[in-house]
Motif scaffolding. Structure first.
Motif, PDB file in Angstrom:
ATOM      1  N   PHE A  75      -2.462 -38.255   7.290  1.00 55.09           N
ATOM      2  CA  PHE A  75      -2.005 -37.614   8.513  1.00 55.09           C
ATOM      3  C   PHE A  75      -3.195 -36.994   9.223  1.00 55.09           C
ATOM      4  CE2 PHE A  75       2.000 -37.257   6.014  1.00 55.09           C
ATOM      5  CZ  PHE A  75       2.878 -37.839   6.916  1.00 55.09           C
ATOM      6  N   THR A  76      -3.290 -37.217  10.513  1.00 54.74           N
ATOM      7  CA  THR A  76      -4.224 -36.503  11.360  1.00 54.74           C
ATOM      8  C   THR A  76      -3.426 -35.917  12.517  1.00 54.74           C
ATOM      9  OG1 THR A  76      -4.739 -38.613  12.448  1.00 54.74           O
ATOM     10  CG2 THR A  76      -6.279 -37.851  10.759  1.00 54.74           C
ATOM     11  N   ILE A 242       4.946 -38.708  16.964  1.00 46.58           N
ATOM     12  CA  ILE A 242       3.780 -39.158  16.201  1.00 46.58           C
ATOM     13  C   ILE A 242       3.308 -40.505  16.736  1.00 46.58           C
ATOM     14  CG2 ILE A 242       4.322 -37.934  14.063  1.00 46.58           C
ATOM     15  CD1 ILE A 242       5.439 -40.566  12.943  1.00 46.58           C
ATOM     16  N   ALA A 243       2.022 -40.760  16.499  1.00 48.65           N
ATOM     17  CA  ALA A 243       1.451 -42.076  16.771  1.00 48.65           C
ATOM     18  C   ALA A 243       1.427 -42.852  15.465  1.00 48.65           C
ATOM     19  CB  ALA A 243       0.040 -41.937  17.337  1.00 48.65           C
ATOM     20  N   VAL A 244       1.783 -44.140  15.541  1.00 43.63           N
ATOM     21  CA  VAL A 244       1.886 -44.982  14.350  1.00 43.63           C
ATOM     22  C   VAL A 244       1.235 -46.337  14.650  1.00 43.63           C
ATOM     23  CG1 VAL A 244       4.010 -43.884  13.565  1.00 43.63           C
ATOM     24  CG2 VAL A 244       4.134 -45.901  15.076  1.00 43.63           C
ATOM     25  N   ALA A 277      -7.267 -45.674  16.058  1.00 42.14           N
ATOM     26  CA  ALA A 277      -7.596 -45.391  14.663  1.00 42.14           C
ATOM     27  C   ALA A 277      -6.368 -45.355  13.766  1.00 42.14           C
ATOM     28  CB  ALA A 277      -8.335 -44.053  14.569  1.00 42.14           C
ATOM     29  N   ILE A 278      -5.190 -45.595  14.333  1.00 43.02           N
ATOM     30  CA  ILE A 278      -3.951 -45.475  13.558  1.00 43.02           C
ATOM     31  C   ILE A 278      -3.536 -46.863  13.091  1.00 43.02           C
ATOM     32  CG2 ILE A 278      -1.646 -44.501  13.525  1.00 43.02           C
ATOM     33  CD1 ILE A 278      -3.940 -42.527  14.115  1.00 43.02           C
ATOM     34  N   LYS A 279      -3.959 -47.216  11.895  1.00 45.11           N
ATOM     35  CA  LYS A 279      -3.701 -48.534  11.339  1.00 45.11           C
ATOM     36  C   LYS A 279      -3.181 -48.402   9.910  1.00 45.11           C
ATOM     37  CE  LYS A 279      -5.373 -50.544  15.025  1.00 45.11           C
ATOM     38  NZ  LYS A 279      -4.438 -51.162  15.997  1.00 45.11           N
ATOM     39  N   ALA A 284      -0.394 -41.822  10.233  1.00 46.96           N
ATOM     40  CA  ALA A 284       0.276 -41.240  11.391  1.00 46.96           C
ATOM     41  C   ALA A 284      -0.573 -40.137  11.989  1.00 46.96           C
ATOM     42  CB  ALA A 284       1.647 -40.687  11.011  1.00 46.96           C
ATOM     43  N   ASP A 285      -0.465 -39.987  13.301  1.00 46.25           N
ATOM     44  CA  ASP A 285      -1.146 -38.958  14.065  1.00 46.25           C
ATOM     45  C   ASP A 285      -0.070 -38.062  14.668  1.00 46.25           C
ATOM     46  OD1 ASP A 285      -3.630 -37.967  14.756  1.00 46.25           O
ATOM     47  OD2 ASP A 285      -3.917 -39.276  16.483  1.00 46.25           O
ATOM     48  N   ILE A 286      -0.106 -36.777  14.371  1.00 46.78           N
ATOM     49  CA  ILE A 286       0.918 -35.835  14.813  1.00 46.78           C
ATOM     50  C   ILE A 286       0.488 -35.198  16.128  1.00 46.78           C
ATOM     51  CG2 ILE A 286       2.187 -33.737  14.220  1.00 46.78           C
ATOM     52  CD1 ILE A 286       1.558 -34.388  11.251  1.00 46.78           C
TER      53      ILE A 286
END
Length: 325
Positions: A75-76, A242-244, A277-279, A284-286
């Motif tokens: 998680f970032t 979130i980004a996924v 960068a979300i791979k 996940a990016d919050i």
């Protein structure tokens, strides 16, 4: 890479599920569920917009599915920056924020970050949306993908993702770690900012190691009280979006997260955004919100845990054995 696996779970397996604010999650889900291009969501979305009892809605119509590909969960955090800028270049504001060049073809390789910075390829083409005072601010605005530019006269313009140059994203933090400048636990967005500013020549070279370059578009029509536009072209919500990786997790789907670290977080989120960068299945990016405080919070997040995708029951059962399409 390890084979992607899909494991059906029960809601009793989700740590803290009963304690979450399901109504808040349902409200965010309803904002974008109509844009999900799958027939399984049409009926569910119509029902969601009638504001049913939220926890019952999710437990009745969705199946928790743990998707794994062999990589550990990471998680970032990200946020919407607020940066000072100008609509015209000045001695202070010298670094242009570009809109999408007309010769850029999405998915094809375009000029690298260094080539854009060192050449006149994009100059005198009326591509500048605004000018910023600091190349580090410009870089991190590109990393976040959206932001607000505060003008000298008190006005504000809002910018969102417009396109990118088709080159791979490289982590500045990982580069500094590989060079022995920092240990992994020491790296954060603020640490990177300070290092680049304290080492201007080496710092510029470091920025150029990330060849990925993001172009913007003005989205000032989005009301100030709403979040920036995400990948679904809808406003995202602090601490619920979130980004996924959309090749694995369907955009618009509810996703249960169990974030570890100094500030643990068990919460139902909605996958409404993506990022270079979300791979991966467990990545996940919050979204932490807008402004300096949100940026400081987001920059500290680098935690493990797990994420569990909620999919329509029939679809999850039918696709578990062969993977989601």
């Amino acid at each position: 890479m390890a084979e992607t696996t899909y494991t059906l779970l029960d809601y009793a397996d989700l740590n803290g599920w009963a304690q979450d604010d399901h109504d808040a999650a349902l409200s965010v889900f309803a904002q974008t569920c109509g844009d999900i291009p799958r027939y399984e969501f049409e009926r569910l979305c119509a029902f969601a917009k009638d504001a049913p009892p939220a926890r019952d809605f999710f437990e009745t119509f969705f199946q928790p599915v743990l998707i794994e590909d062999g990589d550990p969960m990471l998680f970032t955090g990200y946020y919407e920056p607020e940066i000072s800028g100008s609509l015209a270049p000045t001695d202070e504001f010298r670094f242009p924020l570009y809109r999408v060049p007309p010769d850029l073809v999405e998915g094809q390789t375009y000029l690298s970050r260094r080539e854009i910075d060192e050449s006149d390829a994009l100059k005198d083409k009326a591509l500048e949306i605004a000018w910023l005072s600091d190349p580090v601010d410009l870089f991190f605005l590109q990393v976040q993908g959206s932001g607000r530019i505060k003008l000298p006269d008190g006005g504000v313009i809002r910018v969102g993702y417009g396109g990118k140059n088709g080159r791979d994203y490289s982590s500045l933090g990982q580069t500094l770690v590989s060079r022995g400048v920092y240990q992994p636990h020491q790296v954060s967005a603020e640490v990177i900012r300070n290092w680049v500013r304290d080492n201007p020549d080496e710092g510029q070279e470091l920025l150029w190691t990330n060849e990925s370059y993001v172009f913007f578009r003005e989205v000032s029509e989005v009301p100030a009280e709403l979040g920036p536009l995400g990948a679904m072209n809808r406003s995202i919500t602090a601490m619920r979006s979130i980004a996924v990786d959309p090749s694995i997790t369907l955009l618009g789907a509810p996703v249960w997260i169990e974030k570890e670290g100094e500030s643990p977080l068990n919460r139902l989120m909605i996958a409404q955004d993506t990022g270079s960068a979300i791979k991966g299945a467990q990545r996940a990016d919050i979204f932490y919100g807008t402004g300096t405080k949100a940026g400081l919070e987001a920059g500290q997040i680098k935690d493990g845990g797990r994420m569990v995708v909620l999919m329509p029951v029939d679809y999850a059962l039918a696709k578990t054995e062969q993977g989601f399409e």
